[in-house]
Motif scaffolding. Structure first.
Motif, mmCIF file in Angstrom:
data_model
loop_
_atom_site.group_PDB
_atom_site.id
_atom_site.type_symbol
_atom_site.label_atom_id
_atom_site.label_comp_id
_atom_site.label_asym_id
_atom_site.label_seq_id
_atom_site.Cartn_x
_atom_site.Cartn_y
_atom_site.Cartn_z
ATOM 1 N N LEU A 147 0.858 -1.185 0.000
ATOM 2 C CA LEU A 147 0.000 0.000 0.000
ATOM 3 C C LEU A 147 0.890 1.228 0.000
ATOM 4 C CD1 LEU A 147 -2.680 -1.027 2.653
ATOM 5 C CD2 LEU A 147 -2.957 -1.018 0.187
ATOM 6 N N ARG A 148 0.559 2.164 -0.810
ATOM 7 C CA ARG A 148 1.331 3.401 -0.796
ATOM 8 C C ARG A 148 0.371 4.580 -0.914
ATOM 9 N NH1 ARG A 148 3.159 1.554 -6.139
ATOM 10 N NH2 ARG A 148 2.110 2.743 -7.758
ATOM 11 N N ARG A 149 0.858 5.763 -0.558
ATOM 12 C CA ARG A 149 0.008 6.949 -0.525
ATOM 13 C C ARG A 149 0.117 7.712 -1.830
ATOM 14 N NH1 ARG A 149 -2.211 7.819 4.201
ATOM 15 N NH2 ARG A 149 -1.412 6.683 5.998
ATOM 16 N N SER A 150 -1.038 8.177 -2.301
ATOM 17 C CA SER A 150 -1.049 9.015 -3.491
ATOM 18 C C SER A 150 -0.661 10.429 -3.110
ATOM 19 C CB SER A 150 -2.444 9.006 -4.127
ATOM 20 O OG SER A 150 -3.357 9.682 -3.285
ATOM 21 N N SER A 151 -0.586 11.320 -4.107
ATOM 22 C CA SER A 151 -0.225 12.710 -3.833
ATOM 23 C C SER A 151 -1.269 13.392 -2.963
ATOM 24 C CB SER A 151 -0.069 13.478 -5.152
ATOM 25 O OG SER A 151 -1.275 13.405 -5.915
ATOM 26 N N ALA A 152 -2.493 12.901 -2.996
ATOM 27 C CA ALA A 152 -3.556 13.482 -2.171
ATOM 28 C C ALA A 152 -3.518 12.942 -0.752
ATOM 29 C CB ALA A 152 -4.925 13.206 -2.794
ATOM 30 N N GLY A 153 -2.602 12.033 -0.465
ATOM 31 C CA GLY A 153 -2.484 11.512 0.886
ATOM 32 C C GLY A 153 -3.370 10.330 1.157
ATOM 33 N N ARG A 154 -4.122 9.911 0.171
ATOM 34 C CA ARG A 154 -4.996 8.757 0.369
ATOM 35 C C ARG A 154 -4.251 7.485 -0.014
ATOM 36 N NH1 ARG A 154 -8.419 12.516 -2.259
ATOM 37 N NH2 ARG A 154 -10.002 13.383 -0.860
ATOM 38 N N VAL A 155 -4.684 6.409 0.574
ATOM 39 C CA VAL A 155 -4.042 5.127 0.291
ATOM 40 C C VAL A 155 -4.651 4.535 -0.959
ATOM 41 C CG1 VAL A 155 -3.674 2.790 1.161
ATOM 42 C CG2 VAL A 155 -3.596 4.726 2.728
ATOM 43 N N ARG A 156 -3.808 4.018 -1.835
ATOM 44 C CA ARG A 156 -4.341 3.282 -2.980
ATOM 45 C C ARG A 156 -3.590 1.969 -3.106
ATOM 46 N NH1 ARG A 156 -1.649 3.094 -7.863
ATOM 47 N NH2 ARG A 156 0.140 4.472 -8.139
ATOM 48 N N PRO A 157 -4.279 0.917 -3.510
ATOM 49 C CA PRO A 157 -3.595 -0.367 -3.661
ATOM 50 C C PRO A 157 -2.694 -0.346 -4.882
ATOM 51 C CG PRO A 157 -5.869 -0.535 -4.397
ATOM 52 C CD PRO A 157 -5.715 0.836 -3.800
ATOM 53 N N VAL A 158 -1.544 -0.981 -4.758
ATOM 54 C CA VAL A 158 -0.676 -1.138 -5.911
ATOM 55 C C VAL A 158 -1.325 -2.126 -6.865
ATOM 56 C CG1 VAL A 158 1.591 -1.943 -6.668
ATOM 57 C CG2 VAL A 158 1.356 -0.671 -4.529
ATOM 58 N N ALA A 159 -1.322 -1.799 -8.135
ATOM 59 C CA ALA A 159 -1.953 -2.676 -9.114
ATOM 60 C C ALA A 159 -1.284 -4.045 -9.089
ATOM 61 C CB ALA A 159 -1.835 -2.064 -10.512
ATOM 62 N N ALA A 160 -2.104 -5.062 -9.111
ATOM 63 C CA ALA A 160 -1.557 -6.416 -9.139
ATOM 64 C C ALA A 160 -0.833 -6.636 -10.457
ATOM 65 C CB ALA A 160 -2.691 -7.435 -8.988
ATOM 66 N N ALA A 161 0.285 -7.338 -10.396
ATOM 67 C CA ALA A 161 1.040 -7.617 -11.610
ATOM 68 C C ALA A 161 0.196 -8.481 -12.538
ATOM 69 C CB ALA A 161 2.334 -8.353 -11.257
ATOM 70 N N PRO A 162 0.331 -8.284 -13.850
ATOM 71 C CA PRO A 162 -0.431 -9.112 -14.783
ATOM 72 C C PRO A 162 -0.153 -10.583 -14.533
ATOM 73 C CG PRO A 162 0.726 -7.344 -15.936
ATOM 74 C CD PRO A 162 1.223 -7.343 -14.520
ATOM 75 N N ALA A 163 -1.206 -11.377 -14.643
ATOM 76 C CA ALA A 163 -1.060 -12.810 -14.401
ATOM 77 C C ALA A 163 -0.023 -13.390 -15.367
ATOM 78 C CB ALA A 163 -2.399 -13.518 -14.585
ATOM 79 N N ARG A 164 0.946 -14.094 -14.827
ATOM 80 C CA ARG A 164 2.008 -14.675 -15.641
ATOM 81 C C ARG A 164 1.833 -16.172 -15.697
ATOM 82 N NH1 ARG A 164 8.246 -15.380 -14.447
ATOM 83 N NH2 ARG A 164 8.937 -15.862 -16.532
ATOM 84 N N ARG A 165 1.714 -16.684 -16.899
ATOM 85 C CA ARG A 165 1.526 -18.117 -17.064
ATOM 86 C C ARG A 165 2.859 -18.813 -16.853
ATOM 87 N NH1 ARG A 165 -1.349 -19.325 -22.580
ATOM 88 N NH2 ARG A 165 -1.143 -21.421 -21.733
ATOM 89 N N GLU A 166 2.893 -19.669 -15.853
ATOM 90 C CA GLU A 166 4.114 -20.391 -15.551
ATOM 91 C C GLU A 166 4.200 -21.647 -16.412
ATOM 92 O OE1 GLU A 166 6.456 -19.274 -13.714
ATOM 93 O OE2 GLU A 166 5.391 -17.542 -12.914
ATOM 94 N N ILE A 167 5.408 -22.174 -16.530
ATOM 95 C CA ILE A 167 5.629 -23.393 -17.294
ATOM 96 C C ILE A 167 5.980 -24.550 -16.365
ATOM 97 C CG2 ILE A 167 7.025 -24.502 -19.075
ATOM 98 C CD1 ILE A 167 7.430 -21.744 -20.323
#
Length: 234
Positions: A69-89
């Motif tokens: 979790l990190r703070r935006s410039s407005a001081g509100r918390v926003r979730p970090v975007a989940a990494a794109p699903a990576r297909r494993e082998i």
């Protein structure tokens, strides 16, 4: 989460459709939970935050990334975007299975032949594991959703996938043709899904084939043909 309060008993927060979006309303249930989770972390008590996809993985007893979790410039918390699903082998470690035991009956002869073929297959898998382990190489099964190759490993940045074929209780040419078709299909699927990977298809046989043409045929198709117990070219 169904709970609307936030207490010290909460160790996991699941958020739904807020991924990749800035939380603008701190009074909304999800927003306030994320704010409370952030405050709890800052206070020294870690609360894990996952998205819906991560929660689905947890329900299936698979690992899910704990999002920061990190703070935006407005001081509100926003979730970090989940990494794109990576297909494993490659999946978990490869293990040799015990061939199933069958009761006697009208098909005893045929079933015994099948059991001998299964035992020869697993013996070849075990010999391959020992051979590669002796070189310090970890061998894996296929990952969920990946083609069902018998064994896979990574070496010096390259990826190897193998189909293992026993020659016991079956026609040799039929087994080898089947193995060639399978490993070419698996390699095509993986190269299409992972064009950045250097991939080597391998056909592993229980023993050296009687007809020498198979080695040159496999080589012409870009397949490494090898066999127990020495596994040449591996």
């Amino acid at each position: 989460m169904a709970k609307t309060d936030f207490s010290r008993r909460i160790t996991l927060v699941v958020y739904g459709d807020l991924a990749s979006k800035v939380v603008t309303d701190s009074r909304r249930a999800y927003s306030s939970k994320l704010v409370d989770a952030d405050a709890s972390r800052n206070g020294g008590r870690h609360v894990c935050v996952v998205d819906a996809d991560g929660f689905s993985k947890l329900l299936k007893r698979r690992p899910a990334p704990c999002l920061e979790l990190r703070r935006s410039s407005a001081g509100r918390v926003r979730p970090v975007a989940a990494a794109p699903a990576r297909r494993e082998i490659l999946g978990g470690p490869l293990r040799v299975r015990r061939p199933g035991q069958r009761s006697s009956g009208d098909l005893t002869l045929d079933l015994n032949r099948l059991d001998k073929a299964a035992a020869a297959h697993e013996a070849t898998v075990g010999a391959l594991l020992a051979h590669l382990s002796g070189q310090g190489i970890d061998v894996h099964t296929h990952a969920p959703g990946a083609p069902a190759f018998d064994a896979g490993w990574s070496h010096r940045g390259d990826l190897f996938i193998a189909e293992v074929k026993s020659l016991t209780g079956a026609r040799e040419d039929q087994q080898i043709r089947l193995g060639i078709g399978q490993i070419l299909d698996y390699a095509y699927q993986l190269r299409t899904a992972h064009p950045d990977r250097r991939l080597h298809p391998v056909l592993v046989l229980e023993k050296r084939p009687m007809d020498p043409r198979w080695s040159s045929l496999a080589r012409s198709a870009g397949i490494r043909l090898t066999w127990a117990p020495g596994f040449p070219d591996l």
